[in-house]
Design a protein around this motif. Structure first.
Motif, PDB file in Angstrom:
ATOM      1  N   GLN A 130      12.473  34.390  34.786  1.00 53.43           N
ATOM      2  CA  GLN A 130      11.421  35.282  35.306  1.00 53.43           C
ATOM      3  C   GLN A 130      11.003  36.284  34.232  1.00 53.43           C
ATOM      4  OE1 GLN A 130      13.902  36.296  38.693  1.00 53.43           O
ATOM      5  NE2 GLN A 130      12.357  35.582  40.111  1.00 53.43           N
ATOM      6  N   LEU A 131      11.945  36.670  33.371  1.00 55.19           N
ATOM      7  CA  LEU A 131      11.638  37.631  32.308  1.00 55.19           C
ATOM      8  C   LEU A 131      10.830  36.995  31.179  1.00 55.19           C
ATOM      9  CD1 LEU A 131      15.056  39.499  32.089  1.00 55.19           C
ATOM     10  CD2 LEU A 131      12.883  40.477  32.848  1.00 55.19           C
ATOM     11  N   ASP A 132      10.948  35.659  31.021  1.00 55.54           N
ATOM     12  CA  ASP A 132      10.244  34.984  29.930  1.00 55.54           C
ATOM     13  C   ASP A 132       8.734  35.212  30.006  1.00 55.54           C
ATOM     14  OD1 ASP A 132      12.477  33.962  28.711  1.00 55.54           O
ATOM     15  OD2 ASP A 132      12.454  32.090  29.853  1.00 55.54           O
ATOM     16  N   ASP A 133       8.207  35.358  31.228  1.00 61.22           N
ATOM     17  CA  ASP A 133       6.761  35.468  31.383  1.00 61.22           C
ATOM     18  C   ASP A 133       6.324  36.847  31.872  1.00 61.22           C
ATOM     19  OD1 ASP A 133       6.063  32.805  30.566  1.00 61.22           O
ATOM     20  OD2 ASP A 133       7.026  32.118  32.409  1.00 61.22           O
ATOM     21  N   ILE A 181      19.558  35.658  24.702  1.00 60.88           N
ATOM     22  CA  ILE A 181      19.839  37.106  24.664  1.00 60.88           C
ATOM     23  C   ILE A 181      18.523  37.877  24.640  1.00 60.88           C
ATOM     24  CG2 ILE A 181      20.891  38.970  23.310  1.00 60.88           C
ATOM     25  CD1 ILE A 181      22.817  36.793  22.147  1.00 60.88           C
ATOM     26  N   ALA A 182      17.600  37.441  23.759  1.00 62.67           N
ATOM     27  CA  ALA A 182      16.312  38.130  23.629  1.00 62.67           C
ATOM     28  C   ALA A 182      15.554  38.113  24.954  1.00 62.67           C
ATOM     29  CB  ALA A 182      15.472  37.462  22.537  1.00 62.67           C
ATOM     30  N   SER A 183      15.684  37.002  25.677  1.00 61.89           N
ATOM     31  CA  SER A 183      15.011  36.864  26.960  1.00 61.89           C
ATOM     32  C   SER A 183      15.529  37.898  27.963  1.00 61.89           C
ATOM     33  CB  SER A 183      15.232  35.442  27.465  1.00 61.89           C
ATOM     34  OG  SER A 183      14.889  35.349  28.803  1.00 61.89           O
ATOM     35  N   LYS A 184      16.844  38.093  28.019  1.00 58.99           N
ATOM     36  CA  LYS A 184      17.432  39.094  28.919  1.00 58.99           C
ATOM     37  C   LYS A 184      16.936  40.495  28.569  1.00 58.99           C
ATOM     38  CE  LYS A 184      20.298  36.768  31.592  1.00 58.99           C
ATOM     39  NZ  LYS A 184      19.815  36.498  32.950  1.00 58.99           N
ATOM     40  N   PHE A 185      16.818  40.765  27.266  1.00 61.69           N
ATOM     41  CA  PHE A 185      16.447  42.117  26.832  1.00 61.69           C
ATOM     42  C   PHE A 185      14.970  42.443  27.066  1.00 61.69           C
ATOM     43  CE2 PHE A 185      20.594  42.761  24.993  1.00 61.69           C
ATOM     44  CZ  PHE A 185      20.740  44.137  25.067  1.00 61.69           C
ATOM     45  N   LYS A 186      14.183  41.425  27.448  1.00 62.63           N
ATOM     46  CA  LYS A 186      12.782  41.719  27.772  1.00 62.63           C
ATOM     47  C   LYS A 186      12.686  42.675  28.955  1.00 62.63           C
ATOM     48  CE  LYS A 186       9.424  38.668  27.080  1.00 62.63           C
ATOM     49  NZ  LYS A 186       8.610  37.433  27.132  1.00 62.63           N
TER      50      LYS A 186
END
Length: 445
Positions: free
Chosen positions: A162-165, A195-200
């Motif tokens: 869900q964070l990717d977009d 990791i980067a995706s979570k930090f979005k």
């Protein structure tokens, strides 16, 4: 002026919720699902005269969108998604779309494990004193709640997909429970992408917003060192002393935010295990930030019932405890489950392996596990990993049989634990289906 065209890929909970909100906000809406749309969702779309299709994607109807909301289950690698992006059509998640239509205070919670428990516990505390909804990866869709309820506050459980977009989504309070390798098949098998995706979750935050995170998690700490965020940081820890945030001292949780301090005993927490002390720290920190009374926080932590399929005690039969942890779909979740076992354990494990490394479980298997029942289509990896550690290791493709074997092997005082460490799709519809079948089988013993 022509209406903006909103195309929704995926006719599930988030898709149908977004369709309803989109229609209410004046979009021309089209829902397209490559699989079959469930009957109850179909009826909602028909009742609201929203155009839909299933078992196909009509490109001509999709590629003239002004904006596309795609279900978190659809990977970016799919040819259709690539075409949409090549045409320059923005692709957003439901969380991104719905957040534009609310001025509520948002608490966003993500992490590889513990996010459902932390979100449910946070909501449980806040609802004692605030008008608050629980949504995201859990319960009714966020979009639908924004449309129907318009809560003043939301607790959102948010997955990396869900964070990717997201583009502008910004929670007032973000929580990252932990980050361990999971879903790497969606991130080109690169842990750093995940990791980067979570930090979005924190990418749009300013110093007026807060990031609550596990300071004992090296992955999170190292990422913050190399990629600092703007947010005000409130870490929590079981081993360090934390000036601003939460830590454990003499079995008490101590939370400090801008000189205001609360102290909570952990002796009466309903949820057992170290990982649940962390979930309690994160939830209590959110509640303290939102000015919930100390007494309310303490009482809520002591009467919270837990989450279905997460270390859920089903029954005791002949002094054997049966525990449903079907939600443990990765190794790290099963690590917490085995860590919290206080008796010899018959462990039911297996399913779709996402590239699991079972080494971190060896210590607990040697210490606590007396028998292993592999419940999956392909169990070779489990036999290779654990075959030499236990006297009894068997395999089956049926939940009812797995439970019957466990019943035969378990003795008075033992535990029988379903904690699969794998996804469920080889034999079950989802982890809920797997957990319910386990509970049914136990009740039928």
């Amino acid at each position: 002026m022509n209406k903006q065209r909103l195309v929704i890929l995926g006719g599930g909970e988030s898709g149908v919720g977004t369709a309803l909100l989109g229609k209410a906000k004046g979009y021309e809406v089209f829902v397209s699902d490559k699989g079959k749309i469930k009957e109850n969702y179909k009826q909602v779309l028909i009742h609201n005269t929203i155009e839909w299709e299933d078992e196909q994607h009509s490109k001509s109807k999709i590629l003239d969108a002004d904006v596309v909301m795609k279900s978190p289950g659809i990977p970016d690698k799919v040819a259709l998604v690539k075409q949409i992006r090549e045409k320059g059509i923005p692709v957003v998640s439901e969380i991104e779309f719905a957040s534009k239509y609310t001025n509520a205070t948002i608490v966003g919670i993500t992490g590889s494990n513990g996010k459902t428990t932390t979100a449910s516990l946070t909501h449980h505390i806040l609802k004692q004193e605030l008008n608050v909804g629980l949504a995201g990866n859990i319960g009714d869709s966020f979009a639908k709640q924004v449309l129907d309820e318009d809560f003043e506050n939301y607790v959102l459980e948010i997955s990396s997909f869900q964070l990717d977009d997201i583009k502008d989504f910004k929670p007032k309070i973000a929580v990252i429970t932990n980050i361990t390798p999971d879903h790497l098949d969606r991130y080109d098998y690169k842990f750093e992408n995940y990791i980067a995706s979570k930090f979005k979750i924190a990418m749009n935050q300013t110093k007026d917003d807060y990031l609550i995170y596990d300071a004992d998690d090296e992955v999170i700490v190292n990422h913050l060192k190399n990629h600092p965020v703007q947010s005000t940081l409130l870490p929590f820890s079981l081993v360090k002393t934390i000036e601003n945030g939460a830590y454990l001292k003499n079995e008490n949780i101590i939370i400090t935010i801008e000189k205001s301090q609360i102290i909570m005993p952990t002796s009466n927490l309903t949820l057992e295990g170290k990982h649940n002390v962390k979930n309690a720290m994160a939830s209590a920190t959110v509640a303290h930030l939102l000015k919930i009374r100390k007494q309310t926080i303490r009482e809520s932590l002591e009467n919270f019932q837990g989450v279905e399929h997460r270390l859920e005690e089903v029954l005791k039969i002949n002094k054997v405890k049966y525990i449903n942890d079907s939600k443990a779909t990765n190794v790290n979740a099963t690590y917490f489950a085995l860590e919290s076992m206080d008796a010899p354990t018959v462990w039911i494990v297996g399913g779709v392996d996402k590239g699991n490394n079972y080494e971190e479980l060896y210590r607990f298997v040697n210490e606590k596990v007396k028998a292993i029942i592999c419940l999956g289509v392909d169990n070779k990896k489990l036999f290779d990993a654990f075959g030499s550690m236990v006297d009894i290791i068997v395999e089956t493709q049926f939940m009812s049989e797995a439970v019957k074997i466990a019943y035969k092997v378990a003795e008075s005082g033992d535990n029988v634990l379903l904690s699969p460490a794998c996804a469920s799709f080889d034999l079950f519809e989802n982890y809920e289906d797997r957990g319910r079948q386990f509970k049914d089988a136990v009740r039928n013993l």
